[in-house]
Design an enzyme around this catalytic site. Structure first.
Site, PDB file in Angstrom:
ATOM      1  N   ARG A   1      11.514  -1.911  11.212  1.00  0.00           N
ATOM      2  CA  ARG A   1      10.356  -1.265  11.841  1.00  0.00           C
ATOM      3  C   ARG A   1      10.000  -2.044  13.103  1.00  0.00           C
ATOM      4  O   ARG A   1      10.007  -3.274  13.082  1.00  0.00           O
ATOM      5  CB  ARG A   1       9.183  -1.230  10.848  1.00  0.00           C
ATOM      6  CG  ARG A   1       8.321   0.008  11.003  1.00  0.00           C
ATOM      7  CD  ARG A   1       7.356   0.168   9.865  1.00  0.00           C
ATOM      8  NE  ARG A   1       6.071  -0.417  10.164  1.00  0.00           N
ATOM      9  CZ  ARG A   1       5.016  -0.351   9.367  1.00  0.00           C
ATOM     10  NH1 ARG A   1       5.111   0.260   8.197  1.00  0.00           N
ATOM     11  NH2 ARG A   1       3.879  -0.903   9.714  1.00  0.00           N
TER      12      ARG A   1
ATOM     13  N   LYS B   1       0.841  -1.204   0.000  1.00  0.00           N
ATOM     14  CA  LYS B   1       0.000   0.000   0.000  1.00  0.00           C
ATOM     15  C   LYS B   1       0.874   1.252   0.000  1.00  0.00           C
ATOM     16  O   LYS B   1       0.662   2.170  -0.790  1.00  0.00           O
ATOM     17  CB  LYS B   1      -0.927   0.035   1.242  1.00  0.00           C
ATOM     18  CG  LYS B   1      -1.815  -1.180   1.400  1.00  0.00           C
ATOM     19  CD  LYS B   1      -2.714  -1.068   2.627  1.00  0.00           C
ATOM     20  CE  LYS B   1      -2.003  -1.045   3.958  1.00  0.00           C
ATOM     21  NZ  LYS B   1      -1.282  -2.284   4.295  1.00  0.00           N
TER      22      LYS B   1
ATOM     23  N   ARG C   1      -0.476  -8.733  13.608  1.00  0.00           N
ATOM     24  CA  ARG C   1      -1.038  -7.761  12.646  1.00  0.00           C
ATOM     25  C   ARG C   1      -1.870  -8.471  11.588  1.00  0.00           C
ATOM     26  O   ARG C   1      -2.910  -7.972  11.157  1.00  0.00           O
ATOM     27  CB  ARG C   1       0.102  -6.962  11.983  1.00  0.00           C
ATOM     28  CG  ARG C   1       0.719  -5.925  12.919  1.00  0.00           C
ATOM     29  CD  ARG C   1       2.093  -5.470  12.443  1.00  0.00           C
ATOM     30  NE  ARG C   1       2.079  -4.770  11.177  1.00  0.00           N
ATOM     31  CZ  ARG C   1       3.156  -4.614  10.397  1.00  0.00           C
ATOM     32  NH1 ARG C   1       4.326  -5.113  10.785  1.00  0.00           N
ATOM     33  NH2 ARG C   1       3.060  -3.974   9.264  1.00  0.00           N
TER      34      ARG C   1
HETATM   35  P1  AP5 Z   1       4.837  -1.558   1.825  1.00  0.00           P
HETATM   36  O1  AP5 Z   1       4.569  -0.761   0.605  1.00  0.00           O
HETATM   37  O2  AP5 Z   1       5.513  -0.892   2.968  1.00  0.00           O
HETATM   38  O3  AP5 Z   1       3.502  -2.291   2.295  1.00  0.00           O
HETATM   39  P2  AP5 Z   1       2.302  -1.755   3.201  1.00  0.00           P
HETATM   40  O4  AP5 Z   1       1.077  -2.389   2.667  1.00  0.00           O
HETATM   41  O5  AP5 Z   1       2.348  -0.277   3.307  1.00  0.00           O
HETATM   42  O6  AP5 Z   1       2.705  -2.456   4.578  1.00  0.00           O
HETATM   43  P3  AP5 Z   1       2.698  -1.879   6.063  1.00  0.00           P
HETATM   44  O7  AP5 Z   1       3.490  -2.835   6.873  1.00  0.00           O
HETATM   45  O8  AP5 Z   1       3.087  -0.436   6.106  1.00  0.00           O
HETATM   46  O9  AP5 Z   1       1.161  -1.985   6.365  1.00  0.00           O
HETATM   47  P4  AP5 Z   1       0.399  -1.900   7.670  1.00  0.00           P
HETATM   48  O10 AP5 Z   1      -0.971  -1.686   7.196  1.00  0.00           O
HETATM   49  O11 AP5 Z   1       0.599  -3.058   8.573  1.00  0.00           O
HETATM   50  O12 AP5 Z   1       1.089  -0.685   8.469  1.00  0.00           O
HETATM   51  P5  AP5 Z   1       0.699   0.836   8.718  1.00  0.00           P
HETATM   52  O13 AP5 Z   1       1.942   1.607   8.745  1.00  0.00           O
HETATM   53  O14 AP5 Z   1      -0.394   1.260   7.810  1.00  0.00           O
HETATM   54  O15 AP5 Z   1       5.694  -2.841   1.381  1.00  0.00           O
HETATM   55  C1  AP5 Z   1       6.187  -3.746   2.343  1.00  0.00           C
HETATM   56  C2  AP5 Z   1       7.564  -4.271   1.897  1.00  0.00           C
HETATM   57  O16 AP5 Z   1       7.414  -4.994   0.685  1.00  0.00           O
HETATM   58  C3  AP5 Z   1       8.591  -3.158   1.610  1.00  0.00           C
HETATM   59  O17 AP5 Z   1       9.865  -3.599   1.969  1.00  0.00           O
HETATM   60  C4  AP5 Z   1       8.479  -2.952   0.091  1.00  0.00           C
HETATM   61  O18 AP5 Z   1       9.682  -2.482  -0.471  1.00  0.00           O
HETATM   62  C5  AP5 Z   1       8.142  -4.363  -0.376  1.00  0.00           C
HETATM   63  N1  AP5 Z   1       7.272  -4.384  -1.549  1.00  0.00           N
HETATM   64  C6  AP5 Z   1       6.230  -3.552  -1.830  1.00  0.00           C
HETATM   65  N2  AP5 Z   1       5.641  -3.904  -2.987  1.00  0.00           N
HETATM   66  C7  AP5 Z   1       6.303  -4.988  -3.437  1.00  0.00           C
HETATM   67  C8  AP5 Z   1       6.162  -5.805  -4.592  1.00  0.00           C
HETATM   68  N3  AP5 Z   1       5.188  -5.585  -5.511  1.00  0.00           N
HETATM   69  N4  AP5 Z   1       7.015  -6.855  -4.754  1.00  0.00           N
HETATM   70  C9  AP5 Z   1       8.003  -7.084  -3.832  1.00  0.00           C
HETATM   71  N5  AP5 Z   1       8.192  -6.334  -2.729  1.00  0.00           N
HETATM   72  C10 AP5 Z   1       7.347  -5.303  -2.531  1.00  0.00           C
HETATM   73  O19 AP5 Z   1       0.090   0.775  10.187  1.00  0.00           O
HETATM   74  C11 AP5 Z   1       0.916   0.522  11.290  1.00  0.00           C
HETATM   75  C12 AP5 Z   1       0.104   0.527  12.579  1.00  0.00           C
HETATM   76  O20 AP5 Z   1      -0.480   1.828  12.778  1.00  0.00           O
HETATM   77  C13 AP5 Z   1      -1.086  -0.423  12.626  1.00  0.00           C
HETATM   78  O21 AP5 Z   1      -0.700  -1.736  13.002  1.00  0.00           O
HETATM   79  C14 AP5 Z   1      -1.971   0.256  13.669  1.00  0.00           C
HETATM   80  O22 AP5 Z   1      -1.481   0.024  14.980  1.00  0.00           O
HETATM   81  C15 AP5 Z   1      -1.778   1.730  13.363  1.00  0.00           C
HETATM   82  N6  AP5 Z   1      -2.760   2.219  12.370  1.00  0.00           N
HETATM   83  C16 AP5 Z   1      -2.494   2.731  11.129  1.00  0.00           C
HETATM   84  N7  AP5 Z   1      -3.630   3.085  10.522  1.00  0.00           N
HETATM   85  C17 AP5 Z   1      -4.635   2.787  11.377  1.00  0.00           C
HETATM   86  C18 AP5 Z   1      -6.051   2.893  11.287  1.00  0.00           C
HETATM   87  N8  AP5 Z   1      -6.670   3.394  10.194  1.00  0.00           N
HETATM   88  N9  AP5 Z   1      -6.786   2.470  12.354  1.00  0.00           N
HETATM   89  C19 AP5 Z   1      -6.196   1.976  13.460  1.00  0.00           C
HETATM   90  N10 AP5 Z   1      -4.861   1.842  13.610  1.00  0.00           N
HETATM   91  C20 AP5 Z   1      -4.094   2.250  12.564  1.00  0.00           C
HETATM   92 MG    MG Z   2       2.702   1.100   4.852  1.00  0.00          MG
END
Ligand code: AP5
Ligand code: MG
Length: 228
Positions: free
Chosen positions: A163, A23, A174
């Protein structure tokens, strides 16, 4: 559709998907190519926690345990962000909504601003676990390092770190939280014509082309006056 709704039409993108689905990677690119503000709620919370704000400090332990921060807090953060001028012409949301309560709140927030284009990034669980186990982020600017990461951030030169919530036990938590609380959003959105599932288990550029094609289709339908 009311007159107000036509006047305020923008490209309002929601990226859904589990942790590690890509994402953030796709949101970053769309923000550049489509000139839309990227609203990543995880990034906003991590920045707030690093800055030591009240919201950031309150969210820190919840995030580090892999749980979700409360719906009211998250909806207020997003509403305040969407109210800023740069989001009037559209936005890319990454990581919000994550619960049905948040999705209902978002529908209210965008009322009169044109439809949401919802893209669900689909990636098998073993691939997600592998991606998160090897991800490194910048200790200063928070950017993801490229998959073939070096010792320092290529954007700002600071050290790369793991992270805090990418340890295997937290990743498992998660993923469970995703299945229980966020996956139901696929049911919530899938009857809308603009909903598209995107195969995210392909190289980033190939995923990007599929995302672009889905957005172009949605824009063409909107131009024809079809409901999204
Ligand atoms: P990346 O692009 O970083 O993936 P992502 O979907 O953004 O993964 P996240 O781990 O950031 O998602 P998340 O939803 O758990 O965390 P968030 O920060 O939103 O890609 C991941 C890896 O793969 C990278 O190394 C990248 O280079 C690689 N990659 C990407 N695309 C690829 C491809 N096509 N092929 C190969 N490799 C690839 O949330 C964190 C925390 O914040 C949550 O757990 C929660 O506690 C809180 N939070 C955030 N939003 C909310 C909400 N709306 N409500 C409640 N709590 C929230
Ligand atoms: Mg992310």
């Amino acid at each position: 559709m009311g007159v107000h709704q036509q006047e305020c039409r923008g490209l309002n993108v929601v990226l859904l998907g589990p942790p590690g689905a890509g994402k953030g990677t796709q949101a970053e690119r769309l923000s550049r190519t489509r000139k839309l503000p990227k609203i990543s709620t995880g990034d906003i919370l991590r920045e707030a926690s690093q800055a030591g704000t009240e919201v950031g400090l309150a969210a820190k332990a919840t995030m580090e345990a892999g749980n979700l921060v409360g719906d009211d807090v998250m909806s207020k953060i997003v509403k305040d962000r969407l109210d800023r001028d740069d989001a009037r012409g559209g936005f890319v949301l990454d990581g919000f909504p994550r619960t049905v309560v948040q999705a209902t709140a978002l529908d209210r927030m965008v009322d009169g601003r044109g439809p949401l284009v919802v893209l669900d990034m689909v990636v098998p669980e073993d691939v997600l676990v592998r991606r998160l186990a090897t991800r490194r982020i910048c200790s200063k600017c928070g950017a993801n390092a490229a998959p073939e990461w070096k010792a320092v951030c290529e954007k700002c030169g600071a050290a790369l770190i793991t992270r805090v919530d990418d340890g295997i036990d937290i990743v498992r938590e998660r993923l469970k939280v995703y299945l229980r609380q966020t996956k139901p959003l696929v049911e919530y959105y899938k009857t809308r014509p603009s909903f598209t599932a995107v195969d995210g288990n392909r190289p980033p550029d190939v995923v990007a082309s599929a995302v672009d094609a889905a957005l172009d289709r949605a824009l063409e339908s909107a131009a024809r006056g079809a409901a999204l």
